[in-house]
Design a protein around this motif. Structure first.
Motif, mmCIF file in Angstrom:
data_model
loop_
_atom_site.group_PDB
_atom_site.id
_atom_site.type_symbol
_atom_site.label_atom_id
_atom_site.label_comp_id
_atom_site.label_asym_id
_atom_site.label_seq_id
_atom_site.Cartn_x
_atom_site.Cartn_y
_atom_site.Cartn_z
ATOM 1 N N ALA A 106 50.738 42.567 41.744
ATOM 2 C CA ALA A 106 49.273 43.071 40.921
ATOM 3 C C ALA A 106 50.217 42.747 39.812
ATOM 4 O O ALA A 106 51.068 43.877 39.410
ATOM 5 C CB ALA A 106 48.864 43.862 41.987
ATOM 6 N N LEU A 107 48.834 43.087 38.986
ATOM 7 C CA LEU A 107 49.123 42.357 37.991
ATOM 8 C C LEU A 107 48.125 43.440 36.855
ATOM 9 O O LEU A 107 46.189 43.275 37.614
ATOM 10 C CB LEU A 107 49.140 41.018 36.823
ATOM 11 C CG LEU A 107 50.608 40.667 37.229
ATOM 12 C CD1 LEU A 107 49.829 38.875 36.463
ATOM 13 C CD2 LEU A 107 51.507 41.414 37.166
ATOM 14 N N ASP A 108 47.828 44.430 36.000
ATOM 15 C CA ASP A 108 46.594 44.586 34.951
ATOM 16 C C ASP A 108 46.129 43.904 34.447
ATOM 17 O O ASP A 108 45.983 42.619 33.945
ATOM 18 C CB ASP A 108 47.089 46.526 34.398
ATOM 19 C CG ASP A 108 48.538 46.329 33.403
ATOM 20 O OD1 ASP A 108 48.503 45.069 33.331
ATOM 21 O OD2 ASP A 108 48.360 46.793 32.526
ATOM 22 N N ALA A 109 45.523 44.277 33.803
ATOM 23 C CA ALA A 109 44.150 43.681 32.182
ATOM 24 C C ALA A 109 45.452 42.731 31.564
ATOM 25 O O ALA A 109 44.620 41.945 31.301
ATOM 26 C CB ALA A 109 43.422 43.954 32.457
ATOM 27 N N GLN A 110 46.443 43.448 30.939
ATOM 28 C CA GLN A 110 47.461 42.941 29.703
ATOM 29 C C GLN A 110 48.801 42.494 30.397
ATOM 30 O O GLN A 110 49.145 42.530 29.554
ATOM 31 C CB GLN A 110 47.767 44.176 29.129
ATOM 32 C CG GLN A 110 47.297 45.038 28.025
ATOM 33 C CD GLN A 110 45.914 46.067 29.403
ATOM 34 O OE1 GLN A 110 46.330 46.357 30.555
ATOM 35 N NE2 GLN A 110 44.339 45.926 28.733
ATOM 36 N N ASP A 111 48.629 41.697 31.697
ATOM 37 C CA ASP A 111 49.326 41.188 32.507
ATOM 38 C C ASP A 111 50.453 41.583 32.751
ATOM 39 O O ASP A 111 51.637 41.587 33.008
ATOM 40 C CB ASP A 111 49.925 40.191 31.848
ATOM 41 C CG ASP A 111 49.242 39.221 32.005
ATOM 42 O OD1 ASP A 111 47.760 38.842 32.700
ATOM 43 O OD2 ASP A 111 48.891 37.895 31.437
ATOM 44 N N ASN A 112 50.688 43.396 32.594
ATOM 45 C CA ASN A 112 51.528 43.866 33.341
ATOM 46 C C ASN A 112 52.008 44.200 34.605
ATOM 47 O O ASN A 112 50.945 44.752 35.167
ATOM 48 C CB ASN A 112 51.259 45.551 32.350
ATOM 49 C CG ASN A 112 51.725 45.260 31.885
ATOM 50 O OD1 ASN A 112 52.251 45.332 30.263
ATOM 51 N ND2 ASN A 112 50.551 46.139 30.334
ATOM 52 N N VAL A 113 52.426 44.193 35.791
ATOM 53 C CA VAL A 113 53.197 44.069 36.931
ATOM 54 C C VAL A 113 52.586 46.072 37.255
ATOM 55 O O VAL A 113 53.241 46.712 36.483
ATOM 56 C CB VAL A 113 54.588 44.149 36.758
ATOM 57 C CG1 VAL A 113 54.496 44.374 38.335
ATOM 58 C CG2 VAL A 113 54.734 42.988 36.493
ATOM 59 N N VAL A 114 51.947 45.791 37.999
ATOM 60 C CA VAL A 114 51.616 47.091 38.155
ATOM 61 C C VAL A 114 51.469 47.703 39.879
ATOM 62 O O VAL A 114 51.592 48.913 40.465
ATOM 63 C CB VAL A 114 49.848 46.962 38.013
ATOM 64 C CG1 VAL A 114 50.003 47.515 36.792
ATOM 65 C CG2 VAL A 114 49.278 46.741 38.973
ATOM 66 N N GLN A 115 52.182 46.198 40.665
ATOM 67 C CA GLN A 115 53.041 46.387 41.952
ATOM 68 C C GLN A 115 53.670 46.353 42.542
ATOM 69 O O GLN A 115 53.628 43.842 41.796
ATOM 70 C CB GLN A 115 51.377 46.373 43.177
ATOM 71 C CG GLN A 115 51.428 47.089 44.319
ATOM 72 C CD GLN A 115 50.322 46.693 45.305
ATOM 73 O OE1 GLN A 115 49.498 46.025 45.025
ATOM 74 N NE2 GLN A 115 50.432 47.687 46.143
ATOM 75 N N TYR A 116 54.459 45.540 42.563
ATOM 76 C CA TYR A 116 55.704 44.824 43.636
ATOM 77 C C TYR A 116 55.680 45.226 44.887
ATOM 78 O O TYR A 116 55.332 45.918 45.808
ATOM 79 C CB TYR A 116 56.983 45.222 42.895
ATOM 80 C CG TYR A 116 57.733 44.670 41.804
ATOM 81 C CD1 TYR A 116 58.028 42.864 41.808
ATOM 82 C CD2 TYR A 116 57.661 45.618 40.804
ATOM 83 C CE1 TYR A 116 58.082 43.714 40.267
ATOM 84 C CE2 TYR A 116 57.507 45.417 39.845
ATOM 85 C CZ TYR A 116 57.881 44.365 39.255
ATOM 86 O OH TYR A 116 58.697 43.565 37.742
ATOM 87 N N ARG A 117 56.059 43.677 45.534
ATOM 88 C CA ARG A 117 56.197 43.492 47.186
ATOM 89 C C ARG A 117 58.076 43.154 47.210
ATOM 90 O O ARG A 117 58.560 42.394 46.511
ATOM 91 C CB ARG A 117 55.491 42.379 48.045
ATOM 92 C CG ARG A 117 55.923 42.364 49.113
ATOM 93 C CD ARG A 117 54.984 41.087 49.402
ATOM 94 N NE ARG A 117 55.499 40.722 50.810
ATOM 95 C CZ ARG A 117 54.473 40.923 51.760
ATOM 96 N NH1 ARG A 117 53.288 41.507 51.831
ATOM 97 N NH2 ARG A 117 55.117 40.695 53.182
ATOM 98 N N ILE A 118 58.723 43.727 48.082
ATOM 99 C CA ILE A 118 59.799 43.421 48.805
ATOM 100 C C ILE A 118 60.069 43.064 49.767
ATOM 101 O O ILE A 118 59.622 43.310 50.871
ATOM 102 C CB ILE A 118 61.092 44.617 48.707
ATOM 103 C CG1 ILE A 118 60.533 46.000 48.703
ATOM 104 C CG2 ILE A 118 61.675 44.992 47.376
ATOM 105 C CD1 ILE A 118 61.795 46.927 49.098
ATOM 106 N N ASP A 119 60.728 41.624 50.016
ATOM 107 C CA ASP A 119 60.755 41.032 51.489
ATOM 108 C C ASP A 119 62.188 41.379 51.682
ATOM 109 O O ASP A 119 62.962 40.617 50.854
ATOM 110 C CB ASP A 119 60.453 39.825 51.256
ATOM 111 C CG ASP A 119 58.505 40.224 51.351
ATOM 112 O OD1 ASP A 119 58.401 40.590 51.814
ATOM 113 O OD2 ASP A 119 58.366 39.074 50.577
#
Length: 187
Positions: A106-119
């Motif tokens: 997920a990204l915020d309005a400024q295209d900064n990552v706010v959530q990561y997924r690891i698999d």
């Protein structure tokens, strides 16, 4: 003539009798529980299992230690298995961490990552020690999600802590899935 109070009283007594019977039946059924195929010398007839440390084939450091530790802890806490450190165990579990990926979710309005997924994808192999015959070969996929800090003061430390917590959840998820597969295979 049957009154509504009499009907409720009869219904209440019937439910109470049914619950008492269910508790008695459950207690009696639980008394004779044993594991089929467990050697007679194991504590509580739990199946002995030797877990060889997993091999890390990825670039993610320390992942093999986390997943092996989570799996061993799950085995120790299990009511079905007993962890053995010796090579004389009836069954031996070995495996390799084949894939690891981390990507923005997920990204915020400024295209900064706010959530990561690891698999991860972890290949396991359960071997019967006496014949060296594989009893189970399976790849287990696990995943976890973590949030990235928006704090400006201690962002790096908070992000590292969130990632480490996600890796621990990932390892625990793998251990739970692996334990379920082992129970199905060996029981």
């Amino acid at each position: 003539m049957i009154t509504p109070q009499h009907g409720f009283r009869c219904l209440h007594q019937g439910i109470r009798s049914l619950l008492t019977f269910g508790l008695l039946l459950g207690t009696l059924a639980g008394c004779g529980y044993t594991l089929v195929g467990a050697p007679s010398g194991t504590p509580g007839n739990r199946l002995p299992l030797n877990i060889v440390p997993l091999v890390n084939q990825t670039r993610e450091p320390d992942l093999e230690r986390l997943t092996t530790a989570a799996l061993r802890h799950a085995i120790v806490q299990s009511q079905m298995f007993v962890f053995t450190a010796d090579e004389a165990s009836v069954t031996r579990l070995q495996g390799a961490i084949r894939r690891f990926s981390s990507y923005p979710l997920a990204l915020d309005a400024q295209d900064n990552v706010v959530q990561y997924r690891i698999d991860t994808a972890i290949y396991i192999r359960l071997i019967e020690a006496s014949t060296q015959r594989p009893l189970l070969e399976q790849e287990i996929a696990s995943s976890a999600v973590y949030l990235v800090s928006r704090s400006t003061t201690d962002k790096v430390r908070e992000d590292v802590a969130a990632r480490e917590a996600a890796l621990a959840r990932l390892a625990q998820q793998f251990a739970d899935k692996c334990l379920a597969l082992l129970a199905i295979t060996l029981l």
